[in-house]
Design a protein around this motif. Structure first.
Motif, short mmCIF file in Angstrom:
data_model
loop_
_atom_site.label_atom_id
_atom_site.label_comp_id
_atom_site.label_asym_id
_atom_site.label_seq_id
_atom_site.Cartn_x
_atom_site.Cartn_y
_atom_site.Cartn_z
N LEU A 294 0.82 -1.20 0.00
CA LEU A 294 0.00 0.00 0.00
C LEU A 294 0.87 1.27 0.00
O LEU A 294 0.49 2.31 -0.57
CB LEU A 294 -0.93 0.01 1.22
CG LEU A 294 -2.05 -1.05 1.22
CD1 LEU A 294 -2.82 -1.03 2.54
CD2 LEU A 294 -3.00 -0.80 0.05
N ARG A 295 2.03 1.28 0.61
CA ARG A 295 2.87 2.47 0.75
C ARG A 295 4.08 2.46 -0.18
O ARG A 295 5.01 3.22 0.01
CB ARG A 295 3.34 2.57 2.21
CG ARG A 295 2.18 2.68 3.20
CD ARG A 295 2.71 2.75 4.61
NE ARG A 295 3.58 3.93 4.75
CZ ARG A 295 4.25 4.21 5.84
NH1 ARG A 295 4.19 3.38 6.89
NH2 ARG A 295 5.03 5.30 5.94
N ARG A 296 4.14 1.61 -1.12
CA ARG A 296 5.34 1.51 -1.95
C ARG A 296 5.57 2.77 -2.81
O ARG A 296 6.70 3.08 -3.17
CB ARG A 296 5.24 0.27 -2.84
CG ARG A 296 4.12 0.38 -3.86
CD ARG A 296 4.00 -0.92 -4.62
NE ARG A 296 2.88 -0.84 -5.56
CZ ARG A 296 2.35 -1.88 -6.15
NH1 ARG A 296 2.81 -3.09 -5.84
NH2 ARG A 296 1.35 -1.75 -6.99
N ASP A 297 4.49 3.52 -3.13
CA ASP A 297 4.67 4.71 -3.95
C ASP A 297 5.32 5.86 -3.15
O ASP A 297 5.95 6.75 -3.72
CB ASP A 297 3.32 5.19 -4.52
CG ASP A 297 2.74 4.16 -5.48
OD1 ASP A 297 3.54 3.34 -6.03
OD2 ASP A 297 1.52 4.13 -5.67
N ARG A 298 5.16 5.82 -1.83
CA ARG A 298 5.68 6.87 -0.99
C ARG A 298 7.02 6.51 -0.36
O ARG A 298 7.58 7.27 0.41
CB ARG A 298 4.68 7.21 0.10
CG ARG A 298 3.43 7.92 -0.46
CD ARG A 298 2.39 8.13 0.61
NE ARG A 298 1.77 6.86 0.97
CZ ARG A 298 0.88 6.74 1.93
NH1 ARG A 298 0.54 7.77 2.68
NH2 ARG A 298 0.34 5.56 2.18
N LEU A 299 7.51 5.34 -0.64
CA LEU A 299 8.79 4.91 -0.03
C LEU A 299 9.87 4.93 -1.11
O LEU A 299 9.65 4.61 -2.29
CB LEU A 299 8.65 3.48 0.53
CG LEU A 299 7.66 3.33 1.70
CD1 LEU A 299 7.56 1.85 2.07
CD2 LEU A 299 8.09 4.14 2.89
#
Length: 303
Positions: A294-299
């Motif tokens: 879910l957070r891969r775009d922000r990491l």
């Protein structure tokens, strides 16, 4: 299968009893014949000697041949059951009270004659029958003209052809009837005794069969309630040994089935526990992975 076994046992017992009855009849007839021959020879063991003295067959130390012929003719009429022969010292037949066409031997063996003369109480002693090539019969014998100066033997067959014919008629009538009754009575007695023994034997086999069937119908998972040891605690023969062995086998099978059931329950419990222990960390890892997705775009790549 059990009924077939009982049928075979009953048939075997019947055949055994029949064989015993026939053997008993044969032995009885043989013993009766030997007994009759012994009695006949005992009663007439001095017949030849008495014939020589009573009929004056010896005259001045020599055998009177004319008196001997008269004796032959007389006794063929008075007592047709006996046959009289004059033998020389080698056993050759010199004269006889019979139809020449019926004489089959020219000589008789001297061994039975000597054996009887050595011991007149030995009977039955069987000698050669001049009217047969192989038949032997009881006889009476005496040296002639005397024991001190033997020149031959007066040989008297006690059970001649006339006696055999009469005996055959009697055997075909009353004797056979008595033998048949004796056979039936002996068969009945032996049959009753055999059935009693058969009942004692099959009663225990029936009990053992019932125990086996009960154990089989109980899916072999329970130990038998009624055992052979409970009913027959003392081992006395092979059937008792078979019953005790079955008890031990049934207990062992029931115990093994119980152990297998317990092992199967333990296996199920182990699988359930392992599944639970593995499910907890796998669920945590799955939650972490989903959070990262879910957070891969922000990491960043480093994060």
């Amino acid at each position: 299968m059990v009924k077939t076994l009982y049928t075979r046992l009953a048939l075997g017992l019947f055949l055994l009893l029949l064989a015993v009855g026939l053997l008993y009849t044969f032995i009885s007839l043989y013993s009766l014949r030997e007994y009759t021959a012994s009695v006949n020879q005992e009663l007439h063991r001095d017949l030849a000697k008495n014939l020589v003295s009573d009929r004056n067959l010896v005259n001045e130390g020599e055998l009177d041949r004319s008196a001997l012929k008269e004796l032959f003719a007389l006794y063929m009429t008075i007592n047709p059951s006996i046959e009289i022969y004059l033998l020389d010292l080698d056993g050759t037949i010199l004269s006889y009270s019979a139809d020449p066409a019926k004489i089959k031997r020219k000589q008789v063996s001297l061994e039975p004659i000597r054996r009887l003369m050595d011991d007149m109480s030995r009977y039955p002693v069987l000698g050669d029958d001049p009217r047969s090539h192989d038949r032997q019969k009881v006889f009476s014998v005496t040296p002639v003209p005397s024991m001190e100066n033997p020149q031959g033997y007066l040989y008297v067959v006690l059970r001649g052809e006339e006696y055999d014919a009469a005996e055959t008629m009697a055997r075909g009538g009353q004797l056979l009837e008595l033998s048949a009754w004796a056979l039936l009575v002996s068969l009945a007695v032996v049959m009753i005794a055999g059935l009693a023994v058969f009942r004692l034997l099959t009663r225990r086999l029936t009990l053992l069969t019932r125990l086996v069937e009960d154990f089989e119908h109980s899916d072999m998972s329970r130990k038998p309630v009624s055992t052979w040891r409970d009913r027959r605690p003392v081992v006395r023969d092979e059937i008792d040994y078979l019953g005790v062995t079955f008890d031990d086998m049934a207990r062992r099978i029931a115990s093994q089935i119980e152990q297998l059931t317990e092992k199967d329950a333990q296996r199920r419990q182990l699988v359930a526990q392992v599944s639970h222990d593995l499910r907890t960390p796998l669920a945590s890892m799955q939650g972490y992975i989903e959070s990262l997705k879910l957070r891969r775009d922000r990491l960043s790549p480093e994060e």
